[in-house]
Design a protein around this motif. Sequence first.
Motif, PDB file in Angstrom:
ATOM      1  N   PHE A  22       0.854  -1.227   0.042  1.00 31.41           N
ATOM      2  CA  PHE A  22       0.089  -0.141  -0.115  1.00 31.41           C
ATOM      3  C   PHE A  22       0.838   1.455   0.157  1.00 31.41           C
ATOM      4  CE2 PHE A  22      -2.357   3.228   2.200  1.00 31.41           C
ATOM      5  CZ  PHE A  22      -3.352   3.528   1.487  1.00 31.41           C
ATOM      6  N   VAL A  23       1.839   1.327   0.921  1.00 33.35           N
ATOM      7  CA  VAL A  23       2.743   2.247   0.917  1.00 33.35           C
ATOM      8  C   VAL A  23       3.747   2.650   0.024  1.00 33.35           C
ATOM      9  CG1 VAL A  23       4.713   3.655   2.371  1.00 33.35           C
ATOM     10  CG2 VAL A  23       2.541   2.559   3.632  1.00 33.35           C
ATOM     11  N   PHE A  24       4.554   1.422  -0.587  1.00 32.15           N
ATOM     12  CA  PHE A  24       5.587   1.624  -1.369  1.00 32.15           C
ATOM     13  C   PHE A  24       5.042   1.590  -2.958  1.00 32.15           C
ATOM     14  CE2 PHE A  24       7.729   0.529   2.266  1.00 32.15           C
ATOM     15  CZ  PHE A  24       8.644   1.615   2.420  1.00 32.15           C
ATOM     16  N   ASP A  25       4.006   0.847  -3.146  1.00 33.12           N
ATOM     17  CA  ASP A  25       3.734   0.726  -4.457  1.00 33.12           C
ATOM     18  C   ASP A  25       2.291   1.453  -4.701  1.00 33.12           C
ATOM     19  OD1 ASP A  25       5.412  -1.141  -5.345  1.00 33.12           O
ATOM     20  OD2 ASP A  25       4.662  -2.771  -4.714  1.00 33.12           O
ATOM     21  N   PHE A  26       1.175   1.451  -4.224  1.00 30.97           N
ATOM     22  CA  PHE A  26       0.142   2.210  -4.181  1.00 30.97           C
ATOM     23  C   PHE A  26       0.398   3.854  -4.263  1.00 30.97           C
ATOM     24  CE2 PHE A  26      -4.295   3.830  -3.224  1.00 30.97           C
ATOM     25  CZ  PHE A  26      -4.927   3.454  -4.375  1.00 30.97           C
ATOM     26  N   ILE A  27       0.761   4.074  -2.821  1.00 33.02           N
ATOM     27  CA  ILE A  27       0.963   5.545  -2.849  1.00 33.02           C
ATOM     28  C   ILE A  27       2.508   6.203  -3.464  1.00 33.02           C
ATOM     29  CG2 ILE A  27       1.385   7.303  -0.976  1.00 33.02           C
ATOM     30  CD1 ILE A  27      -0.251   5.768   1.028  1.00 33.02           C
ATOM     31  N   LEU A  28       3.487   5.498  -3.260  1.00 32.04           N
ATOM     32  CA  LEU A  28       4.781   6.058  -3.668  1.00 32.04           C
ATOM     33  C   LEU A  28       5.180   5.551  -5.040  1.00 32.04           C
ATOM     34  CD1 LEU A  28       6.601   6.465  -0.400  1.00 32.04           C
ATOM     35  CD2 LEU A  28       5.610   8.095  -1.604  1.00 32.04           C
ATOM     36  N   SER A 108      17.175  10.097  -8.170  1.00 32.27           N
ATOM     37  CA  SER A 108      17.594  11.317  -8.968  1.00 32.27           C
ATOM     38  C   SER A 108      17.511  12.679  -8.047  1.00 32.27           C
ATOM     39  CB  SER A 108      16.288  11.498 -10.002  1.00 32.27           C
ATOM     40  OG  SER A 108      15.054  11.672  -9.400  1.00 32.27           O
ATOM     41  N   ASN A 109      17.092  12.565  -6.841  1.00 31.05           N
ATOM     42  CA  ASN A 109      17.189  13.488  -5.884  1.00 31.05           C
ATOM     43  C   ASN A 109      16.946  13.267  -4.542  1.00 31.05           C
ATOM     44  OD1 ASN A 109      14.287  13.805  -5.354  1.00 31.05           O
ATOM     45  ND2 ASN A 109      13.990  14.170  -7.512  1.00 31.05           N
ATOM     46  N   TYR A 110      17.212  14.202  -3.576  1.00 30.87           N
ATOM     47  CA  TYR A 110      17.191  13.963  -2.189  1.00 30.87           C
ATOM     48  C   TYR A 110      15.687  13.564  -1.815  1.00 30.87           C
ATOM     49  CZ  TYR A 110      21.766  14.880  -1.401  1.00 30.87           C
ATOM     50  OH  TYR A 110      23.452  14.663  -1.394  1.00 30.87           O
ATOM     51  N   MET A 111      14.541  14.253  -2.588  1.00 27.93           N
ATOM     52  CA  MET A 111      13.438  13.963  -1.820  1.00 27.93           C
ATOM     53  C   MET A 111      12.716  12.820  -2.056  1.00 27.93           C
ATOM     54  SD  MET A 111      10.778  15.458  -0.777  1.00 27.93           S
ATOM     55  CE  MET A 111      10.900  17.067  -0.482  1.00 27.93           C
ATOM     56  N   VAL A 112      13.343  11.888  -3.085  1.00 31.50           N
ATOM     57  CA  VAL A 112      12.694  10.620  -3.310  1.00 31.50           C
ATOM     58  C   VAL A 112      13.355   9.709  -2.117  1.00 31.50           C
ATOM     59  CG1 VAL A 112      14.384   9.831  -4.995  1.00 31.50           C
ATOM     60  CG2 VAL A 112      12.131   8.632  -5.010  1.00 31.50           C
ATOM     61  N   PHE A 114      14.207  10.737   0.980  1.00 31.20           N
ATOM     62  CA  PHE A 114      13.756  11.341   1.964  1.00 31.20           C
ATOM     63  C   PHE A 114      12.291  10.669   2.068  1.00 31.20           C
ATOM     64  CE2 PHE A 114      11.037  14.195   4.266  1.00 31.20           C
ATOM     65  CZ  PHE A 114      11.604  14.301   5.466  1.00 31.20           C
ATOM     66  N   LEU A 115      11.492  10.509   1.265  1.00 31.89           N
ATOM     67  CA  LEU A 115      10.051  10.015   1.055  1.00 31.89           C
ATOM     68  C   LEU A 115      10.230   8.548   1.588  1.00 31.89           C
ATOM     69  CD1 LEU A 115       8.236  11.886  -1.679  1.00 31.89           C
ATOM     70  CD2 LEU A 115       7.885  12.139   0.852  1.00 31.89           C
ATOM     71  N   ASP A 116      11.262   7.872   0.894  1.00 31.95           N
ATOM     72  CA  ASP A 116      11.425   6.328   0.976  1.00 31.95           C
ATOM     73  C   ASP A 116      11.682   6.096   2.815  1.00 31.95           C
ATOM     74  OD1 ASP A 116      11.712   3.535  -0.091  1.00 31.95           O
ATOM     75  OD2 ASP A 116      13.619   3.886   1.018  1.00 31.95           O
ATOM     76  N   ILE A 117      12.450   7.198   3.269  1.00 31.48           N
ATOM     77  CA  ILE A 117      12.898   6.871   4.711  1.00 31.48           C
ATOM     78  C   ILE A 117      11.639   6.993   5.441  1.00 31.48           C
ATOM     79  CG2 ILE A 117      14.091   7.738   6.546  1.00 31.48           C
ATOM     80  CD1 ILE A 117      16.606   8.199   4.408  1.00 31.48           C
ATOM     81  N   ILE A 118      10.830   8.104   5.254  1.00 33.94           N
ATOM     82  CA  ILE A 118       9.637   8.410   5.977  1.00 33.94           C
ATOM     83  C   ILE A 118       8.739   6.874   5.715  1.00 33.94           C
ATOM     84  CG2 ILE A 118       7.708   9.982   6.146  1.00 33.94           C
ATOM     85  CD1 ILE A 118      10.122  11.245   7.198  1.00 33.94           C
ATOM     86  N   ALA A 119       8.749   6.572   4.677  1.00 38.45           N
ATOM     87  CA  ALA A 119       7.592   5.414   4.347  1.00 38.45           C
ATOM     88  C   ALA A 119       8.137   4.347   5.158  1.00 38.45           C
ATOM     89  CB  ALA A 119       7.451   5.399   2.877  1.00 38.45           C
ATOM     90  N   ALA A 120       9.445   3.995   5.148  1.00 43.72           N
ATOM     91  CA  ALA A 120       9.989   2.954   5.878  1.00 43.72           C
ATOM     92  C   ALA A 120       9.743   2.936   7.332  1.00 43.72           C
ATOM     93  CB  ALA A 120      11.494   2.872   5.719  1.00 43.72           C
ATOM     94  N   GLY A 121       9.900   4.166   7.884  1.00 44.23           N
ATOM     95  CA  GLY A 121       9.563   4.580   9.311  1.00 44.23           C
ATOM     96  C   GLY A 121       8.063   4.214   9.702  1.00 44.23           C
ATOM     97  N   ILE A 122       7.251   4.748   8.747  1.00 42.83           N
ATOM     98  CA  ILE A 122       5.801   4.361   9.030  1.00 42.83           C
ATOM     99  C   ILE A 122       5.535   2.872   9.049  1.00 42.83           C
ATOM    100  CG2 ILE A 122       3.494   4.839   8.007  1.00 42.83           C
ATOM    101  CD1 ILE A 122       4.423   7.648   7.551  1.00 42.83           C
TER     102      ILE A 122
END
Length: 139
Positions: A22-28, A108-112, A114-122
């Motif tokens: 849900f988080v890594f495929d559907f949302i991100l 390609s950038n720090y934002m992707v 950062f979002l992966d790290i946040i998603a992993a935490g959740i």
Amino acid sequence: MAKKLLISIIIGTIVYYLFGWFVFDFILGNYTNLHTTQLLGFKKTEEEFNLTLLIISCVAYAALLSFILIYLLDIKQLLKAFFISSVIGVLVAIMTDSYWFATSHFYSNYMVMFLDIIAAGISVGVLGLVISLTNKKLS
């Protein structure tokens, strides 16, 4: 104790697999695909994808957290379990994502990253919450 660990690993694996999808495929998923390098042959096609190994990965994370939360710490406080698990998820993601960013052009950038790290935490936090809830119900 072994029964609690086994049940927690099984339930944790199922929840982590579904919530992770849900988080890594559907949302991100679309955002990540747009902001990671698409090298020919790097990412597997649907036909090449190995679901068994993905499930083994989920089992390993569920086993790690079950061992820590039940055997080492015996945590039954749900918020504490979520927090500890989130910290573990964030640290593992920082370790792997910063390695990828430092050694490749995968992100390609720090934002992707950062979002992966946040998603992993959740997602790992939810895994710990479920393991702790299972431990609480089995006690």
